[in-house]
Design an enzyme around this catalytic site. Structure first.
Site, PDB file in Angstrom:
ATOM      1  N   ASP A   1      97.786  95.471   8.671  1.00  0.00           N
ATOM      2  CA  ASP A   1      97.992  95.412  10.694  1.00  0.00           C
ATOM      3  C   ASP A   1      98.777  96.904  11.022  1.00  0.00           C
ATOM      4  O   ASP A   1      98.148  97.395  11.560  1.00  0.00           O
ATOM      5  CB  ASP A   1      98.383  94.390  11.518  1.00  0.00           C
ATOM      6  CG  ASP A   1      96.414  93.717  10.950  1.00  0.00           C
ATOM      7  OD1 ASP A   1      96.108  94.319  10.498  1.00  0.00           O
ATOM      8  OD2 ASP A   1      96.817  92.384  11.002  1.00  0.00           O
TER       9      ASP A   1
ATOM     10  N   SER B   1      57.938  97.955  -0.458  1.00  0.00           N
ATOM     11  CA  SER B   1      58.784  96.379  -0.821  1.00  0.00           C
ATOM     12  C   SER B   1      58.580  96.378  -2.420  1.00  0.00           C
ATOM     13  O   SER B   1      57.882  96.930  -3.130  1.00  0.00           O
ATOM     14  CB  SER B   1      58.290  95.752   0.032  1.00  0.00           C
ATOM     15  OG  SER B   1      57.003  95.738   0.181  1.00  0.00           O
TER      16      SER B   1
ATOM     17  N   GLU C   1      68.603  90.837 -11.151  1.00  0.00           N
ATOM     18  CA  GLU C   1      69.317  90.756 -10.332  1.00  0.00           C
ATOM     19  C   GLU C   1      68.978  89.620  -8.882  1.00  0.00           C
ATOM     20  O   GLU C   1      67.418  89.209  -8.999  1.00  0.00           O
ATOM     21  CB  GLU C   1      68.818  91.986  -8.570  1.00  0.00           C
ATOM     22  CG  GLU C   1      69.972  93.489 -10.076  1.00  0.00           C
ATOM     23  CD  GLU C   1      69.655  94.342  -9.260  1.00  0.00           C
ATOM     24  OE1 GLU C   1      69.893  94.283  -7.953  1.00  0.00           O
ATOM     25  OE2 GLU C   1      70.057  95.727 -10.360  1.00  0.00           O
TER      26      GLU C   1
ATOM     27  N   LYS D   1      67.779  88.287  -5.261  1.00  0.00           N
ATOM     28  CA  LYS D   1      67.092  88.998  -4.231  1.00  0.00           C
ATOM     29  C   LYS D   1      67.723  88.569  -2.859  1.00  0.00           C
ATOM     30  O   LYS D   1      67.903  86.655  -2.555  1.00  0.00           O
ATOM     31  CB  LYS D   1      65.872  88.246  -4.453  1.00  0.00           C
ATOM     32  CG  LYS D   1      65.232  88.409  -3.430  1.00  0.00           C
ATOM     33  CD  LYS D   1      63.721  88.777  -4.041  1.00  0.00           C
ATOM     34  CE  LYS D   1      63.167  89.409  -3.184  1.00  0.00           C
ATOM     35  NZ  LYS D   1      62.718  88.828  -1.029  1.00  0.00           N
TER      36      LYS D   1
ATOM     37  N   ASP E   1      69.426  87.732   0.600  1.00  0.00           N
ATOM     38  CA  ASP E   1      68.362  87.668   1.644  1.00  0.00           C
ATOM     39  C   ASP E   1      68.980  88.458   3.092  1.00  0.00           C
ATOM     40  O   ASP E   1      69.757  87.717   3.490  1.00  0.00           O
ATOM     41  CB  ASP E   1      67.952  85.898   2.026  1.00  0.00           C
ATOM     42  CG  ASP E   1      67.155  86.196   2.825  1.00  0.00           C
ATOM     43  OD1 ASP E   1      66.308  86.597   3.013  1.00  0.00           O
ATOM     44  OD2 ASP E   1      66.738  84.582   3.267  1.00  0.00           O
TER      45      ASP E   1
ATOM     46  N   ARG F   1      65.593  99.865   7.107  1.00  0.00           N
ATOM     47  CA  ARG F   1      64.381 100.383   6.484  1.00  0.00           C
ATOM     48  C   ARG F   1      63.087 100.637   7.404  1.00  0.00           C
ATOM     49  O   ARG F   1      62.439 101.092   6.951  1.00  0.00           O
ATOM     50  CB  ARG F   1      63.920  99.039   6.207  1.00  0.00           C
ATOM     51  CG  ARG F   1      62.356  98.862   4.595  1.00  0.00           C
ATOM     52  CD  ARG F   1      62.226  97.503   4.349  1.00  0.00           C
ATOM     53  NE  ARG F   1      60.932  98.141   3.546  1.00  0.00           N
ATOM     54  CZ  ARG F   1      59.602  98.336   4.029  1.00  0.00           C
ATOM     55  NH1 ARG F   1      59.709  97.512   5.482  1.00  0.00           N
ATOM     56  NH2 ARG F   1      58.524  98.436   2.876  1.00  0.00           N
TER      57      ARG F   1
ATOM     58  N   GLU G   1      71.711  95.358   0.615  1.00  0.00           N
ATOM     59  CA  GLU G   1      71.048  94.778   1.289  1.00  0.00           C
ATOM     60  C   GLU G   1      72.651  94.402   2.377  1.00  0.00           C
ATOM     61  O   GLU G   1      73.085  93.781   1.319  1.00  0.00           O
ATOM     62  CB  GLU G   1      70.549  93.259   0.874  1.00  0.00           C
ATOM     63  CG  GLU G   1      69.937  92.646   1.371  1.00  0.00           C
ATOM     64  CD  GLU G   1      68.446  92.893   1.527  1.00  0.00           C
ATOM     65  OE1 GLU G   1      67.647  93.773   1.169  1.00  0.00           O
ATOM     66  OE2 GLU G   1      67.514  91.786   1.866  1.00  0.00           O
TER      67      GLU G   1
ATOM     68  N   TYR H   1      71.600  98.048  -4.501  1.00  0.00           N
ATOM     69  CA  TYR H   1      70.895  97.399  -5.948  1.00  0.00           C
ATOM     70  C   TYR H   1      70.251  98.821  -5.486  1.00  0.00           C
ATOM     71  O   TYR H   1      69.623  98.367  -6.977  1.00  0.00           O
ATOM     72  CB  TYR H   1      69.895  96.372  -5.767  1.00  0.00           C
ATOM     73  CG  TYR H   1      68.920  96.217  -4.332  1.00  0.00           C
ATOM     74  CD1 TYR H   1      68.075  97.621  -4.428  1.00  0.00           C
ATOM     75  CD2 TYR H   1      69.564  95.455  -3.231  1.00  0.00           C
ATOM     76  CE1 TYR H   1      68.032  97.230  -2.569  1.00  0.00           C
ATOM     77  CE2 TYR H   1      68.687  95.804  -1.937  1.00  0.00           C
ATOM     78  CZ  TYR H   1      68.049  95.966  -2.083  1.00  0.00           C
ATOM     79  OH  TYR H   1      67.738  96.963  -0.676  1.00  0.00           O
TER      80      TYR H   1
ATOM     81  N   LYS I   1      60.321  84.739  -5.812  1.00  0.00           N
ATOM     82  CA  LYS I   1      60.684  83.656  -4.891  1.00  0.00           C
ATOM     83  C   LYS I   1      61.018  82.950  -5.144  1.00  0.00           C
ATOM     84  O   LYS I   1      60.238  81.624  -5.765  1.00  0.00           O
ATOM     85  CB  LYS I   1      59.950  84.180  -3.653  1.00  0.00           C
ATOM     86  CG  LYS I   1      59.807  85.339  -2.936  1.00  0.00           C
ATOM     87  CD  LYS I   1      60.271  86.169  -2.116  1.00  0.00           C
ATOM     88  CE  LYS I   1      60.232  86.319  -0.795  1.00  0.00           C
ATOM     89  NZ  LYS I   1      60.219  86.399   0.312  1.00  0.00           N
TER      90      LYS I   1
ATOM     91  N   CYS J   1      74.077  59.804  28.338  1.00  0.00           N
ATOM     92  CA  CYS J   1      74.447  60.531  27.467  1.00  0.00           C
ATOM     93  C   CYS J   1      75.563  59.465  26.370  1.00  0.00           C
ATOM     94  O   CYS J   1      75.808  58.547  27.048  1.00  0.00           O
ATOM     95  CB  CYS J   1      75.843  60.925  27.863  1.00  0.00           C
ATOM     96  SG  CYS J   1      77.346  61.881  26.926  1.00  0.00           S
TER      97      CYS J   1
ATOM     98  N   CYS K   1      79.420  59.622  27.947  1.00  0.00           N
ATOM     99  CA  CYS K   1      79.872  58.864  28.634  1.00  0.00           C
ATOM    100  C   CYS K   1      78.746  58.123  29.719  1.00  0.00           C
ATOM    101  O   CYS K   1      78.975  57.466  30.235  1.00  0.00           O
ATOM    102  CB  CYS K   1      80.507  60.009  29.709  1.00  0.00           C
ATOM    103  SG  CYS K   1      79.065  61.790  30.413  1.00  0.00           S
TER     104      CYS K   1
ATOM    105  N   CYS L   1      73.644  66.937  28.791  1.00  0.00           N
ATOM    106  CA  CYS L   1      74.649  65.954  29.774  1.00  0.00           C
ATOM    107  C   CYS L   1      75.296  66.870  31.089  1.00  0.00           C
ATOM    108  O   CYS L   1      76.168  67.290  30.878  1.00  0.00           O
ATOM    109  CB  CYS L   1      75.559  64.754  28.542  1.00  0.00           C
ATOM    110  SG  CYS L   1      76.774  64.509  29.352  1.00  0.00           S
TER     111      CYS L   1
ATOM    112  N   CYS M   1      82.621  64.039  30.340  1.00  0.00           N
ATOM    113  CA  CYS M   1      81.616  64.131  29.168  1.00  0.00           C
ATOM    114  C   CYS M   1      83.448  64.535  28.251  1.00  0.00           C
ATOM    115  O   CYS M   1      83.510  65.440  28.150  1.00  0.00           O
ATOM    116  CB  CYS M   1      80.607  64.688  29.106  1.00  0.00           C
ATOM    117  SG  CYS M   1      79.998  64.108  27.504  1.00  0.00           S
TER     118      CYS M   1
HETATM  119  S1  IVH Z   1      64.648  96.744  -5.040  1.00  0.00           S
HETATM  120  C1  IVH Z   1      61.163  99.327  -4.234  1.00  0.00           C
HETATM  121  N1  IVH Z   1      66.899  94.043  -5.659  1.00  0.00           N
HETATM  122  O1  IVH Z   1      64.302  92.474  -1.285  1.00  0.00           O
HETATM  123  C2  IVH Z   1      62.255  98.271  -3.463  1.00  0.00           C
HETATM  124  N2  IVH Z   1      65.749  94.587  -3.680  1.00  0.00           N
HETATM  125  O2  IVH Z   1      61.398  92.132  -0.588  1.00  0.00           O
HETATM  126  C3  IVH Z   1      63.347  98.364  -4.617  1.00  0.00           C
HETATM  127  N3  IVH Z   1      66.033  93.027  -2.507  1.00  0.00           N
HETATM  128  O3  IVH Z   1      63.255  95.569   0.717  1.00  0.00           O
HETATM  129  C4  IVH Z   1      64.255  96.944  -3.597  1.00  0.00           C
HETATM  130  N4  IVH Z   1      68.154  92.358  -3.314  1.00  0.00           N
HETATM  131  O4  IVH Z   1      65.117  94.639   0.834  1.00  0.00           O
HETATM  132  C5  IVH Z   1      65.778  95.176  -5.085  1.00  0.00           C
HETATM  133  N5  IVH Z   1      68.050  92.978  -5.775  1.00  0.00           N
HETATM  134  C6  IVH Z   1      67.810  93.620  -4.991  1.00  0.00           C
HETATM  135  C7  IVH Z   1      67.251  93.339  -3.799  1.00  0.00           C
HETATM  136  C8  IVH Z   1      66.043  93.787  -3.139  1.00  0.00           C
HETATM  137  C9  IVH Z   1      67.107  91.966  -2.445  1.00  0.00           C
HETATM  138  C10 IVH Z   1      65.219  93.169  -0.966  1.00  0.00           C
HETATM  139  C11 IVH Z   1      65.495  94.343  -0.943  1.00  0.00           C
HETATM  140  C12 IVH Z   1      63.957  94.637  -0.117  1.00  0.00           C
HETATM  141  C13 IVH Z   1      63.162  93.493  -0.218  1.00  0.00           C
HETATM  142  C14 IVH Z   1      61.668  93.166  -0.465  1.00  0.00           C
END
Ligand code: IVH
Length: 679
Positions: A38, A83, A113, A115, A117, A136, A173, A225, A312, A406, A409, A424, A430
């Protein structure tokens, strides 16, 4: 320090902070204390403001963001953001492997890798410098969210080393870690805002916020990624992931290279159970061909690449018995039904409770006492009941009913017809609501009385010494000295008692809070819908609490960003005698209940909407500060509402055209300074 020394120091500090940032946010191995960090940051901020125009483009001071509203420009992705094909079963994964091998032969490897979220992002680096970040969008074009993304500490503003391509796009991501998500929702609930349903929604919402300074508070994170460039150092995914690490980019530690479908399935199985250990959400695994030459051979469809597939995870679901339903009263008075369950193992953790959210959900499920219920852990942290096994229920079973009073209270609950939640209404009688307001009052963004954490304030509350925030300022050391409380720490019982030093610090902390500026005192009062930003707006507009308390609805809604809901809440709050009394007592105690005039400030630009565009003698930050200091508002895009454009050299063409269309005058830097009496 002369100018050349200062510039040298700015360069040094930028590089040092850059390194410490990487050590902390990417490697999680800090070399210096938070305090030292800092101090370095403060020094850099000071030098940058003393020598405007000499801040480096990758200066870490940008991480704190800015308070200026932005509009997001739509920009085209140089390479479309596709996608992924999804699958939920093993067979489809095997088919994918067969198809790939049939097309390019057996000699290939895969990268598995996680995925993540969150929200996809494309980061553009030119000569190692982060120049643009794009969401995107529809895959062809997305929003330019560069300023917001710059606040994410694990994203390098400048790449390390010197062997990165001149033109590089990395994709990844952006996500919100569980801890940040929980903290954020706690605050939102305190402020009477609807909590985010899951970390993904909150990451998406945060990334599109208008003020980057607010995004900076949200603790977002990012894994990379994908790499796009004509000049990548490696021709495999694994090779580039390794290289990216050297450039200071955050990539996951959990990616692996594999050859066979069995290895892939083992990775999936491992992470389907282990995902609960991760401090962020994943919703599956992505399997990608490792070799880029083979990817090219396989190509893409219009929607997704043929060289990758995502597996998935199914949302985990288990069946268990509903034992009873509790009703919890939150800090805002909202009542939440919580199901007590026969303990059951779900995604690696034992689940004993599940949220039922509100009465509608209980009714929709047609929940009965003793039902066998299905519990799922989806994107949400707290599991939820998704269904009832109606066949397993006895005919005479009784419906679960919502309570009318409640549980804390005894007050009769209220429900707004437009809202799902019951409340409440007894704000002052309370206990969870009173404690909630006290916690909020002392919190960091409010009065910041950190000598008085949540635990300590509870001890004082339990001793009956405080019932509202004004009581804090009547406390004396002798009142709290020796107060005790027993804590259950697992099996053990610990006793905490206030010694001399602790008591002294608490009182000192309370006294010191009298210096907190008006806008934060206003926020600290905890008026419903008045968050930190609204409080700042109200403080700036009304200048002191008396004028604010006298303001009618019309006056309030005439203030920018103040809608009817906030106005009504403010009026309701100050119309109550108990609140008027508190304000009176806080005033007597010496808290700041009016804004302090900044030296040189004026109203000469009051309510004027000003766009700053081009290059100037003064730095942009300085000009923006001047606009605010004289009552004006900085806005980023030109519209018919814009009062004037502060136009420098090389002003953008599109802004110039818009100014003509809307007849917005252009004012030079000199004219502007004359206008506010600075020259
Ligand atoms: S590769 C051509 N790698 O999943 C697309 N995507 O359902 C290449 N995502 O839009 C994407 N982890 O937002 C890739 N290890 C990973 C990922 C990943 C999450 C997401 C990404 C993509 C979506 C597709």
């Amino acid at each position: 320090m002369d100018k050349s020394d200062a510039i040298k120091r700015i360069n040094e500090l930028t590089a040092q902070l850059q390194r410490h940032n990487y050590n902390y946010y990417v490697l999680h191995q800090p070399e210096i204390s938070d305090y030292d960090y800092d101090m370095l940051m403060k020094e850099l901020q000071r030098l940058e403001s003393e020598y405007p125009g000499h801040a480096l483009p990758d200066s870490p001071t940008q991480r704190v963001g800015s308070d200026i509203d932005q509009s997001f420009e739509q920009v085209k992705h140089p390479t479309p953001m596709l996608s992924l094909d999804n699958t939920y079963n093993e067979q489809e994964l095997k088919d994918f492997d067969q198809r790939v091998k049939k097309e390019v032969g057996e000699e290939l490897s895969y990268v598995c890798e996680l995925k993540y979220d969150g929200v996809a992002i494309g980061l553009h680096y030119e000569n190692g410098l982060l120049t643009r970040a794009v969401t995107r969008g529809d895959g062809v074009q997305g929003d330019d969210v560069t300023e917001n993304v710059k606040t994410i500490r694990s994203i390098p503003l400048r790449l390390q080393g010197d062997d990165y391509p001149d033109q590089l796009e990395v994709r990844g991501e952006i996500f919100m870690p569980h801890k940040s998500f929980e903290r954020l929702n706690e605050v939102r609930q305190k402020e009477g805002k609807t909590p985010f349903a899951n970390p993904r929604n909150s990451a998406a919402g945060s990334l599109k916020m208008q003020k980057s300074s607010q995004v900076a508070q949200r603790s977002l994170d990012c894994f990379i990624y994908q790499f796009i460039s004509n000049d990548l150092p490696s021709d495999t995914q694994m090779g580039n992931l390794e290289k990216a690490k050297e450039w200071g980019i955050k990539v996951s530690e959990h990616s692996i290279k594999c050859k066979t479908i069995d290895e892939i399935l083992a990775f999936i199985e491992e992470w389907d159970t282990r995902r609960s250990e991760l401090p962020y959400d994943i919703d599956g695994v992505v399997v990608k061909v490792n070799e880029y030459a083979l990817r090219d051979e396989l190509g893409t469809t219009a929607k997704s690449p043929r060289w990758a597939i995502s597996y998935k995870f199914k949302a985990d679901s288990v069946k268990t018995r509903l034992k009873s339903v509790d009703f919890q009263v939150g800090r805002t008075g909202a009542v939440t039904p919580v199901a007590n369950l026969e303990p059951v193992l779900l995604a690696g953790t034992t689940v004993k409770r599940a949220s039922l959210h509100n009465e509608d959900i209980i009714k929709n499920l047609d929940l009965r006492e003793n039902d066998m219920v299905f519990v799922e852990k989806g994107g949400e942290i707290i599991p939820k009941i998704t269904d009832v096994d109606k066949e397993a229920r006895k005919e005479e079973s009784r419906p679960v009913t919502f309570i009318s009073h409640c549980p804390e209270c005894g007050s009769k609950l209220r429900k707004n017809p437009e809202e799902a939640a019951h409340y409440c209404p007894s704000e002052t009688g309370c206990p969870p609501q009173i404690k909630g307001r006290l916690h909020h009052f002392i919190s960091r963004k409010a009065m910041n009385i950190d000598s008085l954490g949540e635990g300590k304030i509870e001890v004082i509350y339990d001793a009956g010494l405080i019932r509202n925030v004004a009581d804090l300022y009547d406390l004396e050391k002798e009142d709290i000295l020796g107060l005790k409380k027993d804590y259950h720490d697992g099996e053990k019982v610990r006793t905490v008692s206030f010694q001399e030093k602790t008591s002294e610090n608490i009182i000192k902390g309370i006294q010191a809070s009298k210096e907190i500026p008006f806008e934060r005192v206003l926020y600290a009062l905890g008026v419903r819908f008045v968050g930190a930003t609204v409080a700042k707006k109200l403080a700036q507009e009304f200048k002191n609490i008396d004028l604010l308390m006298q303001a009618g609805k019309e006056t309030l809604v005439s203030v920018d960003e103040i809608g009817e809901r906030i106005a009504e809440s403010v009026i309701d709050y100050f119309s109550r005698p108990e609140h008027q009394k508190i304000v009176e007592r806080l005033k007597k105690a010496g808290l700041k209940l009016e804004v302090e005039q900044q030296e040189g400030a004026s109203d000469s630009l009051k309510d004027k909407r000003i766009v700053i565009s081009g290059v100037f003698e003064k730095s942009r930050d300085e000009l923006k500060q001047l606009v605010e200091m004289h009552g004006g508002r900085n806005v980023s895009s030109v519209s018919s509402k814009t009062d004037f454009i502060l136009a420098g050299e090389n002003m953008g063409d599109s802004k110039r055209k818009k100014a003509e269309t809307h007849s917005v005058p252009l004012i030079s830097e000199k004219e502007f300074l004359e206008m506010i009496g600075e020259e």
